[in-house]
Design a protein around this motif. Structure first.
Motif, short mmCIF file in Angstrom:
data_model
loop_
_atom_site.label_atom_id
_atom_site.label_comp_id
_atom_site.label_asym_id
_atom_site.label_seq_id
_atom_site.Cartn_x
_atom_site.Cartn_y
_atom_site.Cartn_z
N TYR A 1 12.36 -5.48 -13.62
CA TYR A 1 11.79 -5.07 -12.32
C TYR A 1 11.10 -3.72 -12.44
O TYR A 1 9.97 -3.54 -11.97
N ILE A 2 11.77 -2.76 -13.09
CA ILE A 2 11.18 -1.42 -13.25
C ILE A 2 9.90 -1.50 -14.08
O ILE A 2 8.91 -0.83 -13.77
N ASP A 3 9.92 -2.31 -15.12
CA ASP A 3 8.72 -2.52 -15.94
C ASP A 3 7.58 -3.05 -15.09
O ASP A 3 6.43 -2.59 -15.19
N ARG A 4 7.87 -4.01 -14.25
CA ARG A 4 6.83 -4.59 -13.38
C ARG A 4 6.30 -3.56 -12.39
O ARG A 4 5.08 -3.49 -12.14
N MET A 5 7.18 -2.71 -11.84
CA MET A 5 6.75 -1.70 -10.89
C MET A 5 5.84 -0.67 -11.56
O MET A 5 4.88 -0.17 -10.95
N ALA A 6 6.11 -0.36 -12.82
CA ALA A 6 5.22 0.55 -13.56
C ALA A 6 3.84 -0.07 -13.69
O ALA A 6 2.81 0.61 -13.48
N ASP A 7 3.79 -1.35 -14.03
CA ASP A 7 2.50 -2.02 -14.19
C ASP A 7 1.71 -2.05 -12.88
O ASP A 7 0.48 -1.91 -12.88
N ALA B 1 0.82 -1.21 0.00
CA ALA B 1 0.00 0.00 0.00
C ALA B 1 0.86 1.26 0.00
O ALA B 1 0.52 2.25 -0.66
N VAL B 2 1.99 1.23 0.72
CA VAL B 2 2.83 2.42 0.81
C VAL B 2 3.38 2.81 -0.55
O VAL B 2 3.59 4.01 -0.83
N LEU B 3 3.58 1.85 -1.44
CA LEU B 3 4.12 2.18 -2.75
C LEU B 3 3.08 2.89 -3.61
O LEU B 3 3.43 3.71 -4.47
N HIS B 4 1.81 2.60 -3.40
CA HIS B 4 0.77 3.36 -4.09
C HIS B 4 0.80 4.82 -3.62
O HIS B 4 0.63 5.75 -4.42
#
Length: 463
Positions: A270-276, A32-35
């Motif tokens: 990893y960065i691609d996944r975090m964007a998604d 949740a904190v990353l949102h």
């Protein structure tokens, strides 16, 4: 990779209990904190920072270092002061330092010149020796790379990257992470990547365990010279095989693969996944190349020493605004002026950086010494080493990943729990690429590590 004798392999296969997955529940898939972090970057603050950097007239590496209002010296002192101000708002959580050296005798720096970068270091609470880094470039230039007196706003190249780095520091410094985060304003990029070389050498000399370098170079232009206007994509450039690979490692890679699974490539995934997961309306284009064709950036000095490092940038460039004297010719305006920067887009790419940094710094360190077995077998077995408990107090366990060799992104995964090896039954080693990630109790996750030297993020070292 060393091949085990068949007797050893057989002994492994007849002990299924050793490879049994931990049946404990998997941690949550997102944090949740990353949102919240993704929503935090302010386009208004970013605009103010870019306007301030542009106000110094030129930030050329060879420009004035004594003036308080013009030149590279004034710019880097302002950045240092801004990092100090951010640190004061988090109770002194950032260690702000200047890192520099005197460069001379170079094609683009012929006379002795101080090249000084500014670092703000947010020490990790459990594993401070593990570093994730976000960087941007301070300097700017016009058409003649040696012209250090003409106005060179450098609004997009690369005040946008510095503004994004400052904004990420404002946001992430309000949180604590097990790993260390470094916010870096690097100098001397246009004259030969010297700031990055100096900082990378410092990291190597001091034994930093660098998990990732996210170099942000031009993150503000959405209107390409190709006529495309697009604020929904970003590019991440990542090299393949490490330049530091030894002949023995190259021989092993020839038979086991890994050309597209360097740590830099898995950092890009990893960065691609975090964007998604966390950044609405943003898709990452992974580019399997060190940088734009025949060009370079400040991630390269880190790659040169074997560290995982990528370039994060806009998808559509406008070459009329890069490395150009300020002028209008045939109705075309040239020059890197602030009117060419989309501040909302810079905020979006800043969010991408922030969630990626926070995700990695929150997660346990990437698995070390990952190995794989399964030749002439129906099953594939992955093994890895767990970190010392003091370095990963939040470790919940591990996920095993696999994908077809032609797939760009990991397509299959399995939570296997807090174990140090796992066998995928009836998943034939010859048909897939494999990897392992470490997962925290809060759902934070490391990049995926491909087996062997080709994919290694390094060992656990010292905390």
């Amino acid at each position: 990779m060393r091949h085990l004798p068949y007797a050893t392999l057989f002994a492994c296969f007849v002990a299924p209990a050793v490879f049994a997955a931990d049946t404990s529940a998997a941690p949550p898939a997102t944090q949740a904190v990353l949102h919240d972090i993704a929503a935090a970057p302010s386009a208004d603050r970013i605009e103010a920072d870019i306007r301030k950097l542009v106000s110094f007239g030129t930030r050329h590496t060879l420009s004035d270092t004594t003036s308080d209002t013009r030149g590279i010296g004034a710019a880097r002192r302002w950045i240092h002061a801004e990092f100090e101000r951010i640190s004061a708002q988090c109770g002194g959580c950032l260690e702000v330092i200047d890192v520099g050296d005197t460069i001379s005798g170079q094609e683009r720096i012929p006379e002795p010149t101080e090249v000084v970068s500014v670092l703000a270091i947010q020490r990790g609470t459990a594993d401070p020796g593990r570093y994730v880094i976000m960087s941007g470039d301070i300097d700017s230039r016009v058409s003649d790379v040696m012209d250090f007196t003409s106005d060179s706003p450098g609004a997009n190249d690369n005040a946008s990257g510095i503004a994004g780095t400052l904004e990420a520091a404002r946001i992430l410094s309000q949180h604590k992470f097990p790993g260390t985060i470094v916010y870096a304003a690097l100098s001397g990029e246009e004259q030969g990547l010297f700031g990055g070389k100096i900082v990378a050498a410092k990291a190597q000399a001091e034994g930093w365990r660098i998990e990732a370098v996210l170099n942000n170079d031009m993150i503000g232009n959405i209107a390409g010279i190709n006529g495309v206007v697009d604020n929904t994509t970003a590019r991440v450039f990542a090299e393949g095989t490490r330049v530091t690979e030894t002949p023995a490692e190259a021989r092993a890679r020839r038979f086991t693969g890994g050309e597209v699974d360097s740590p830099s490539r898995n950092l890009a995934r990893y960065i691609d996944r975090m964007a998604d997961l966390y950044v609405p309306n943003l898709d990452v284009m992974m580019v399997y190349r060190l940088d734009r064709f025949g060009r370079g950036g400040h991630h390269r000095p880190f790659n040169d020493l074997g560290y995982p490092a990528v370039r994060v940038m806009e998808t559509n460039e406008n070459y009329n605004r890069q490395h150009q004297d300020l002028r209008t010719e045939d109705g075309i305006a040239y020059g890197d002026v602030i009117e060419g920067v989309d501040f909302d887009y810079v905020a979006k790419l800043t969010a991408l950086n922030a969630v990626s940094l926070a995700g990695m710094a929150s997660a346990p360190p990437p698995p070390a010494d990952v190995s794989i077995e399964g030749a002439v077998s129906a099953d594939t077995t992955l093994k890895w080493k767990r970190p010392p408990a003091t370095q990963a107090p939040n470790l919940a366990g591990y996920k095993v990943y696999w994908r077809l060799t032609t797939e760009p992104q990991w397509t299959h995964s399995r939570w296997v729990g807090d174990v140090s090896q796992h066998t995928l039954e009836n998943v034939v080693i010859d048909n897939y690429f494999f990897g392992v990630s470490a997962v925290g109790k809060d759902g934070s996750e490391s990049p995926v590590v491909f087996p062997g030297a080709a994919g290694s993020f390094g060992g656990y070292g010292s905390p």
